[in-house]
Design an enzyme around this catalytic site. Structure first.
Site, mmCIF file in Angstrom:
data_model
loop_
_atom_site.group_PDB
_atom_site.id
_atom_site.type_symbol
_atom_site.label_atom_id
_atom_site.label_comp_id
_atom_site.label_asym_id
_atom_site.label_seq_id
_atom_site.Cartn_x
_atom_site.Cartn_y
_atom_site.Cartn_z
ATOM 1 N N GLY A 220 0.832 -1.205 0.000
ATOM 2 C CA GLY A 220 0.000 0.000 0.000
ATOM 3 C C GLY A 220 0.865 1.253 0.000
ATOM 4 N N ASP A 251 -3.802 -3.207 -9.242
ATOM 5 C CA ASP A 251 -3.792 -3.579 -10.668
ATOM 6 C C ASP A 251 -2.873 -2.646 -11.454
ATOM 7 O OD1 ASP A 251 -5.685 -5.516 -10.054
ATOM 8 O OD2 ASP A 251 -7.343 -4.129 -10.424
ATOM 9 N N GLY A 286 -12.075 5.800 -9.415
ATOM 10 C CA GLY A 286 -12.209 4.676 -10.336
ATOM 11 C C GLY A 286 -10.924 3.873 -10.439
HETATM 12 O O1 RIB Z 1 -8.803 -4.463 -8.182
HETATM 13 C C1 RIB Z 1 -9.919 -3.617 -8.415
HETATM 14 C C2 RIB Z 1 -10.941 -4.343 -9.207
HETATM 15 O O2 RIB Z 1 -11.425 -5.442 -8.459
HETATM 16 C C3 RIB Z 1 -12.163 -3.537 -9.562
HETATM 17 O O3 RIB Z 1 -12.036 -2.851 -10.776
HETATM 18 C C4 RIB Z 1 -13.283 -4.570 -9.537
HETATM 19 O O4 RIB Z 1 -13.907 -4.745 -10.759
HETATM 20 C C5 RIB Z 1 -12.637 -5.852 -9.035
HETATM 21 O O5 RIB Z 1 -12.310 -6.689 -10.078
#
Ligand code: RIB
Length: 303
Positions: A220, A251, A286
């Site tokens: 984090g 991600d 987002g």
């Molecule tokens: O890691 C974040 C993602 O986890 C989001 O975009 C949601 O769709 C889930 O897949």
């Protein structure tokens, strides 16, 4: 473009994010402060971030014949992500995630998998040429393990490297999948689920013995640690940023790490890009919608 250096085998979700002052307690109803709908899904998010870093990238995924599926294809097309490995499934809706984001930017996510749950080894086989032509195949745990194992088998047979982001945290990991993994990316929760250990050092050292090249433990706001065979652990701290929404920061890390590793073959340099991309992803609302491009990431990473 019909080939790609990075192939991401994974999920797409339509994210519905609700802002709340604080997370509700079990049984409690609270009024939200606003709603935003945007593209998500761990696989797609990672592909979008890798593409924004300049890596030729493709998706292997399953989506429905619905408006959300159309939006996924438009998103990937705009980002230059190759979609020849994307299957549109009859009778399955595109995945969806409901996300609560509190005043500190922390999130809680529930995924309705929909078509993601039906990504099968046959879909992967149909994309075998794409996967076999890649240099790095990336996967997560939001789509069935059988499909990922097949993709990693194809990758290994063709001499491509593999990266598994073990998210969401699994109750147990498939031994065959881990044996086919070169880089394993986990946060501390996922790392504890896989190793039984609490600290990044213990998680990394334990899991390193089970993968080909390296383990990354993301921390984090504290950055991340990299564990590689025959090298001391390497820590990368994170720049301080104003946090708006942490959704998809992990991600962004994985997508940018993958792109920089493909470009340089240097895992510590890739770690710096991953940490910078993760920090920048927290500064806007987002998941994929918040991702920075390669210039901003390079500037923050100092490379
Ligand atoms: O890691 C974040 C993602 O986890 C989001 O975009 C949601 O769709 C889930 O897949």
């Amino acid at each position: 473009m019909t080939s790609a250096e990075i192939v991401v085998v994974g999920s797409y979700n339509r994210d519905v994010s609700l802002s709340v002052e604080r997370m509700p307690a079990p049984g409690e109803t609270c009024l939200g402060l606003g709603r935003v709908e945007s593209p998500g899904g761990k696989g797609s998010n990672q592909a979008i971030q890798a593409a924004r870093c300049g890596a030729p990238t493709a998706m292997v995924a399953a989506i429905g014949h619905d408006a959300a599926g159309d939006e996924a294809l438009a998103l990937w097309s705009e980002a230059g992500v190759v979609t020849s490995g994307v299957a549109r499934l009859a009778g399955q809706g595109t995945g969806m995630a409901v996300i609560l984001v509190d005043a500190r930017g922390e999130n809680a996510i529930v995924v309705d998998s929909g078509a993601n749950a039906h990504l099968a080894p046959e879909h992967v086989d149909a994309a075998a040429t794409l996967i076999g032509g890649a240099r790095l195949v990336v996967a997560q745990l939001e789509t069935p393990v059988a499909a990922t194992v097949r993709a990693f088998e194809i990758a290994r047979a063709a001499g491509a490297a593999t990266l598994l982001n073990a998210a969401p945290a699994p109750e147990a990991i498939d031994g065959a999948l881990l044996a086919l993994t070169d880089f394993l990316v986990v946060n501390e929760i996922e790392g504890k689920a896989l190793s039984g250990h609490e600290t990044a050092a213990a998680i990394g050292e334990t899991l390193l013995g089970r993968v080909g090249k390296g383990v990354i433990v993301t921390l984090g706001a504290e950055g991340a640690m990299l564990f590689e065979h025959h090298r001391p652990p390497h820590r990368q701290s994170s720049s301080k940023v104003e946090v708006v929404d942490t959704t998809g920061a992990g991600d962004a890390f994985t997508g940018a790490f993958a792109a920089r590793w493909i470009a340089t073959g240097d895992a510590p340099a890739a770690l710096a890009w991953g940490v910078a991309a993760g920090a920048l992803a927290c500064t806007a609302q987002g998941a994929a919608a918040s991702y920075a491009d390669r210039d901003r990431i390079a500037a923050l990473a100092g490379a």
